[in-house]
Design an enzyme around this catalytic site. Structure first.
Site, PDB file in Angstrom:
ATOM      1  N   ARG A 167       0.851  -1.187   0.000  1.00 58.64           N
ATOM      2  CA  ARG A 167       0.000   0.000   0.000  1.00 58.64           C
ATOM      3  C   ARG A 167       0.894   1.247   0.000  1.00 58.64           C
ATOM      4  O   ARG A 167       2.007   1.223   0.526  1.00 58.64           O
ATOM      5  CB  ARG A 167      -0.901   0.035   1.235  1.00 58.64           C
ATOM      6  CG  ARG A 167      -1.892   1.208   1.185  1.00 58.64           C
ATOM      7  CD  ARG A 167      -2.556   1.492   2.525  1.00 58.64           C
ATOM      8  NE  ARG A 167      -3.433   2.662   2.395  1.00 58.64           N
ATOM      9  CZ  ARG A 167      -4.027   3.278   3.412  1.00 58.64           C
ATOM     10  NH1 ARG A 167      -3.837   2.856   4.645  1.00 58.64           N
ATOM     11  NH2 ARG A 167      -4.784   4.339   3.198  1.00 58.64           N
ATOM     12  N   HIS A 168       0.414   2.326  -0.591  1.00 56.71           N
ATOM     13  CA  HIS A 168       1.172   3.573  -0.627  1.00 56.71           C
ATOM     14  C   HIS A 168       1.377   4.142   0.781  1.00 56.71           C
ATOM     15  O   HIS A 168       0.746   3.710   1.759  1.00 56.71           O
ATOM     16  CB  HIS A 168       0.443   4.603  -1.487  1.00 56.71           C
ATOM     17  CG  HIS A 168      -0.945   4.910  -1.001  1.00 56.71           C
ATOM     18  ND1 HIS A 168      -1.199   5.710   0.092  1.00 56.71           N
ATOM     19  CD2 HIS A 168      -2.159   4.495  -1.444  1.00 56.71           C
ATOM     20  CE1 HIS A 168      -2.499   5.791   0.303  1.00 56.71           C
ATOM     21  NE2 HIS A 168      -3.108   5.055  -0.617  1.00 56.71           N
ATOM     22  N   HIS A 195      -3.116   0.268  -3.447  1.00 59.57           N
ATOM     23  CA  HIS A 195      -3.933   0.878  -2.403  1.00 59.57           C
ATOM     24  C   HIS A 195      -4.250  -0.120  -1.292  1.00 59.57           C
ATOM     25  O   HIS A 195      -3.893  -1.297  -1.387  1.00 59.57           O
ATOM     26  CB  HIS A 195      -5.205   1.427  -3.032  1.00 59.57           C
ATOM     27  CG  HIS A 195      -4.917   2.332  -4.194  1.00 59.57           C
ATOM     28  ND1 HIS A 195      -4.780   3.695  -4.059  1.00 59.57           N
ATOM     29  CD2 HIS A 195      -4.705   2.064  -5.521  1.00 59.57           C
ATOM     30  CE1 HIS A 195      -4.497   4.234  -5.242  1.00 59.57           C
ATOM     31  NE2 HIS A 195      -4.456   3.270  -6.144  1.00 59.57           N
TER      32      HIS A 195
END
Length: 332
Positions: A82-83, A263
């Site tokens: 995930r970012h 995400h």
């Protein structure tokens, strides 16, 4: 002393004894309540310590090298990350109102804000739906890359969602890895369209990303380009599974690991069906995805039979507390 005076004295002494008994009784009750409260407090603290101990144990499990768990260390691995921390979730949806002066120039109003923003079409409004990372977010991503390097994890191919925060995360991970690799932009691993009822955000083009200093693989042809704002949770799972499978199929004959930067939902939707699990229903998905922190890492290992299974990513988590905005006028 007459009889009347003696009676008064007796009553006075009895009254004092009764008052003392009541006071002693109150003290006893108070003492008992304090003991009970203390025991409850100790028990509560012990339970919190046990929970924290379990969390630490789970974190330590992540650091155990794969070969020590009996896993095929030489097998191909798929990592989904995930970012990092995003600006809009940190400073609120109106952060842009405070970030640009009357001439349209960017102003860093907090040390956790980016020192600069890339040039892009439609700025600054285009950053509203496509938020950049905070300084903390870049730091988180770089630490993930450094930890991967320390644990001898490397990659042959890197794919990123077109969202700026994901491209920045992929770039920072590569920096931490001290690895020079071009990033392939893949729209198909973008997040659930139900969260974007105004349609797909206007992302930066590969040309704009390259101009901003990112190493982008401009030869990559996306596996998915058609998006529907009516996408159901089942559709979301299917889209990401198809794209992930297409990426793996493309590099089937290669032995290197693959990194997908996307995400919070992606750490599940990109791998769940790959490892043979059923898609989650909406309520279960929402409940689990709420527990996915920034830069969370999922890892899948391909076995000798070609089947994939979910395994430890082989690196520790990055846990930290919240740091609220400080107002120096607090002490006035």
């Amino acid at each position: 002393m007459n009889t009347r005076d003696g009676g008064k004295l007796l009553l006075a002494v009895s009254g004092e004894k009764s008052k003392a008994q009541v006071m002693n009784s109150d003290d006893s009750v108070h003492s008992t309540a304090s003991v009970v409260s203390s025991k409850i407090s100790i028990k509560s603290r012990h339970m919190r310590q046990q929970r924290r101990g379990s969390q630490i144990q789970e974190a330590l499990e992540n650091t155990i090298p794969a070969q020590d768990k009996g896993e095929n260390y030489e097998g191909k691995r798929l990592y989904v990350v995930r970012h990092g921390e995003r600006v809009d979730f940190t400073f609120g949806p109106h952060w842009i109102d405070h970030s640009f002066d009357y001439e349209g120039s960017y102003v860093q109003f907090d040390m956790n804000m980016p020192k600069s923003l890339p040039q892009r079409k439609g700025a600054p409004q285009s950053f509203m739906e496509d938020s950049p990372l905070t300084v903390q977010g870049l730091f988180q991503a770089r630490l993930v890359g450094e930890s991967m390097r320390e644990n001898r994890i490397t990659f042959s191919h890197i794919y990123s969602s077109p969202a700026l925060r994901c491209v920045q995360t992929a770039d920072a991970i590569l920096s931490g890895l001290s690895l020079k690799k071009a990033i392939s932009i893949e729209p198909g691993i973008f997040e659930w369209m139900m969260w974007h009822q105004n349609g797909l955000p206007s992302f930066m083009t590969p040309g704009e990303l390259k101009a901003a200093g990112f190493d982008i693989d401009t030869s990559h042809h996306p596996f998915w380009t058609a998006f529907d704002i009516k996408e159901t949770i089942s559709d979301y799972y299917d889209r990401c599974h198809r794209v992930t499978s297409s990426i793996l199929e493309k590099h089937k004959s290669e032995v290197g690991n693959i990194l997908l930067v996307s995400h919070k939902g992606s750490v599940d939707v990109c791998v769940r069906q790959l490892v043979g699990h059923s898609k989650l229903a909406l309520i279960a998905f929402r409940e689990r995805v709420s527990k996915v922190p920034y830069c969370a890492v999922s890892c899948c290992l391909e076995g000798p039979d070609g089947r994939w299974k979910l395994v430890s990513p082989g690196l520790p988590c990055f846990t930290h507390s919240a740091n609220k905005t400080y107002d120096w006028r607090l002490w006035l």
